[in-house]
Write a protein that holds these residues in place. Structure first.
Motif, PDB file in Angstrom:
ATOM      1  N   ASN A 246       0.819  -1.214   0.000  1.00 13.76           N
ATOM      2  CA  ASN A 246       0.000   0.000   0.000  1.00 13.76           C
ATOM      3  C   ASN A 246       0.853   1.264   0.000  1.00 13.76           C
ATOM      4  N   VAL A 247       2.086   1.188   0.471  1.00  9.24           N
ATOM      5  CA  VAL A 247       2.961   2.361   0.478  1.00  9.24           C
ATOM      6  C   VAL A 247       4.041   2.301  -0.600  1.00  9.24           C
ATOM      7  N   ASP A 248       4.122   1.207  -1.352  1.00  8.97           N
ATOM      8  CA  ASP A 248       5.117   1.114  -2.416  1.00  8.97           C
ATOM      9  C   ASP A 248       4.864   2.171  -3.472  1.00  8.97           C
ATOM     10  N   GLU A 249       5.933   2.829  -3.890  1.00  9.09           N
ATOM     11  CA  GLU A 249       5.869   3.807  -4.966  1.00  9.09           C
ATOM     12  C   GLU A 249       7.007   3.535  -5.933  1.00  9.09           C
ATOM     13  N   TYR A 250       6.799   3.877  -7.203  1.00 14.89           N
ATOM     14  CA  TYR A 250       7.786   3.636  -8.246  1.00 14.89           C
ATOM     15  C   TYR A 250       8.002   4.921  -9.033  1.00 14.89           C
ATOM     16  N   ASP A 251       9.238   5.149  -9.470  1.00 15.32           N
ATOM     17  CA  ASP A 251       9.492   6.319 -10.303  1.00 15.32           C
ATOM     18  C   ASP A 251       9.104   6.017 -11.747  1.00 15.32           C
ATOM     19  N   THR A 252       9.327   6.964 -12.636  1.00 17.62           N
ATOM     20  CA  THR A 252       8.888   6.805 -14.021  1.00 17.62           C
ATOM     21  C   THR A 252       9.643   5.712 -14.761  1.00 17.62           C
ATOM     22  N   ARG A 253      10.800   5.292 -14.234  1.00 17.08           N
ATOM     23  CA  ARG A 253      11.561   4.205 -14.860  1.00 17.08           C
ATOM     24  C   ARG A 253      11.230   2.843 -14.263  1.00 17.08           C
ATOM     25  N   GLY A 254      10.321   2.806 -13.291  1.00 17.58           N
ATOM     26  CA  GLY A 254       9.911   1.550 -12.688  1.00 17.58           C
ATOM     27  C   GLY A 254      10.740   1.126 -11.489  1.00 17.58           C
ATOM     28  N   SER A 255      11.636   1.987 -11.022  1.00 13.97           N
ATOM     29  CA  SER A 255      12.431   1.661  -9.837  1.00 13.97           C
ATOM     30  C   SER A 255      11.633   2.002  -8.584  1.00 13.97           C
ATOM     31  N   ALA A 256      11.722   1.134  -7.592  1.00  7.94           N
ATOM     32  CA  ALA A 256      10.996   1.370  -6.345  1.00  7.94           C
ATOM     33  C   ALA A 256      11.693   2.450  -5.535  1.00  7.94           C
ATOM     34  N   TYR A 257      10.891   3.356  -4.969  1.00  9.89           N
ATOM     35  CA  TYR A 257      11.433   4.327  -4.029  1.00  9.89           C
ATOM     36  C   TYR A 257      11.743   3.604  -2.733  1.00  9.89           C
ATOM     37  N   PRO A 258      12.824   3.973  -2.074  1.00  7.31           N
ATOM     38  CA  PRO A 258      13.045   3.422  -0.731  1.00  7.31           C
ATOM     39  C   PRO A 258      11.885   3.844   0.178  1.00  7.31           C
ATOM     40  N   ILE A 259      11.549   3.000   1.128  1.00  2.84           N
ATOM     41  CA  ILE A 259      10.422   3.289   2.041  1.00  2.84           C
ATOM     42  C   ILE A 259      10.604   4.653   2.703  1.00  2.84           C
ATOM     43  N   ARG A 260      11.824   4.965   3.115  1.00  3.91           N
ATOM     44  CA  ARG A 260      12.077   6.233   3.784  1.00  3.91           C
ATOM     45  C   ARG A 260      11.718   7.403   2.870  1.00  3.91           C
ATOM     46  N   CYS A 261      12.104   7.329   1.617  1.00  5.23           N
ATOM     47  CA  CYS A 261      11.801   8.404   0.674  1.00  5.23           C
ATOM     48  C   CYS A 261      10.299   8.485   0.425  1.00  5.23           C
ATOM     49  N   ALA A 262       9.629   7.329   0.384  1.00  7.47           N
ATOM     50  CA  ALA A 262       8.176   7.326   0.193  1.00  7.47           C
ATOM     51  C   ALA A 262       7.491   8.054   1.345  1.00  7.47           C
ATOM     52  N   ARG A 263       7.991   7.839   2.560  1.00  6.73           N
ATOM     53  CA  ARG A 263       7.407   8.530   3.722  1.00  6.73           C
ATOM     54  C   ARG A 263       7.636  10.034   3.615  1.00  6.73           C
ATOM     55  N   ILE A 264       8.841  10.430   3.200  1.00  3.95           N
ATOM     56  CA  ILE A 264       9.151  11.851   3.068  1.00  3.95           C
ATOM     57  C   ILE A 264       8.306  12.464   1.956  1.00  3.95           C
ATOM     58  N   ARG A 265       8.161  11.719   0.835  1.00 11.42           N
ATOM     59  CA  ARG A 265       7.326  12.219  -0.267  1.00 11.42           C
ATOM     60  C   ARG A 265       5.892  12.445   0.200  1.00 11.42           C
ATOM     61  N   ALA A 266       5.433  11.583   1.087  1.00 15.84           N
ATOM     62  CA  ALA A 266       4.078  11.741   1.618  1.00 15.84           C
ATOM     63  C   ALA A 266       3.943  13.056   2.369  1.00 15.84           C
ATOM     64  N   GLN A 267       5.070  13.525   2.908  1.00 19.39           N
ATOM     65  CA  GLN A 267       5.066  14.821   3.604  1.00 19.39           C
ATOM     66  C   GLN A 267       5.355  15.966   2.619  1.00 19.39           C
ATOM     67  N   LYS A 268       5.477  15.648   1.340  1.00 18.39           N
ATOM     68  CA  LYS A 268       5.682  16.626   0.261  1.00 18.39           C
ATOM     69  C   LYS A 268       7.006  17.364   0.364  1.00 18.39           C
ATOM     70  N   SER A 269       8.055  16.699   0.893  1.00 21.49           N
ATOM     71  CA  SER A 269       9.333  17.389   0.987  1.00 21.49           C
ATOM     72  C   SER A 269      10.487  16.620   0.345  1.00 21.49           C
ATOM     73  N   CYS A 270      10.188  15.551  -0.379  1.00 21.74           N
ATOM     74  CA  CYS A 270      11.252  14.763  -1.010  1.00 21.74           C
ATOM     75  C   CYS A 270      11.400  15.192  -2.460  1.00 21.74           C
ATOM     76  N   VAL A 271      12.598  15.570  -2.853  1.00 19.39           N
ATOM     77  CA  VAL A 271      12.869  15.930  -4.235  1.00 19.39           C
ATOM     78  C   VAL A 271      13.355  14.678  -4.956  1.00 19.39           C
ATOM     79  N   THR A 272      12.725  14.335  -6.068  1.00 20.96           N
ATOM     80  CA  THR A 272      13.138  13.148  -6.821  1.00 20.96           C
ATOM     81  C   THR A 272      13.924  13.569  -8.041  1.00 20.96           C
ATOM     82  N   LEU A 273      14.971  12.828  -8.334  1.00 23.13           N
ATOM     83  CA  LEU A 273      15.815  13.118  -9.477  1.00 23.13           C
ATOM     84  C   LEU A 273      15.382  12.353 -10.707  1.00 23.13           C
ATOM     85  N   ALA A 274      14.690  11.238 -10.542  1.00 24.55           N
ATOM     86  CA  ALA A 274      14.288  10.396 -11.672  1.00 24.55           C
ATOM     87  C   ALA A 274      13.091  11.007 -12.382  1.00 24.55           C
ATOM     88  N   THR A 275      13.191  11.078 -13.704  1.00 29.45           N
ATOM     89  CA  THR A 275      12.060  11.582 -14.489  1.00 29.45           C
ATOM     90  C   THR A 275      11.781  10.657 -15.637  1.00 29.45           C
TER      91      THR A 275
END
Length: 135
Positions: free
Chosen positions: A106-135
């Motif tokens: 339920n918390v798994d997230e993937y970038d546009t290339r299909g790589s899984a975000y680390p759980i820690r980054c997914a939690r930070i993204r949920a707080q809207k403060s994680c900058v992702t480099l993958a496009t």
């Protein structure tokens, strides 16, 4: 030392995959496809279904986390169909037998290339403060 072990394991599994692939390959696979048209299933390190050959190569395997997860889902559905289970019955099995796995998925997230975000980054993204480099 850990890096050497991981590389060795990768080569061992590639050697083990070759005879399995070559023994079971069917040209019918080339006309197959995923059950969804998600762009994360297209990966520059994987061959398209139509380009798969009877000889195992590095590009034959599913290289992205998203593609491997999609393959697991599709295999589960095929097995459920073979066992004559309905979709509702399969979903009930997931909920009852695998509640912890379901929480992770339920918390798994993937970038546009299909790589899984680390759980820690997914939690930070949920707080809207994680900058992702993958496009």
């Amino acid at each position: 030392m850990k890096f050497v072990t991981e590389r060795y394991d990768s080569r061992v599994s590639a050697r083990a995959m070759r005879p399995l692939w070559e023994r079971n390959f069917s040209a019918a696979v080339q006309s197959d496809s995923w059950t969804t048209d998600d762009s994360r299933l297209v990966n520059e390190h994987e061959l398209a279904w139509a380009n798969l050959a009877s000889t195992w190569g590095h590009s034959c395997g599913l290289r992205s986390d998203f593609a491997r997860r999609q393959a697991l889902l599709e295999i589960d559905v095929l097995v459920a169909q073979a066992l004559k289970l309905t979709l509702d019955e399969l979903l009930t099995i997931y909920r009852v037998q695998f509640p912890v796995m379901r929480q992770f998925e339920n918390v798994d997230e993937y970038d546009t290339r299909g790589s899984a975000y680390p759980i820690r980054c997914a939690r930070i993204r949920a707080q809207k403060s994680c900058v992702t480099l993958a496009t």
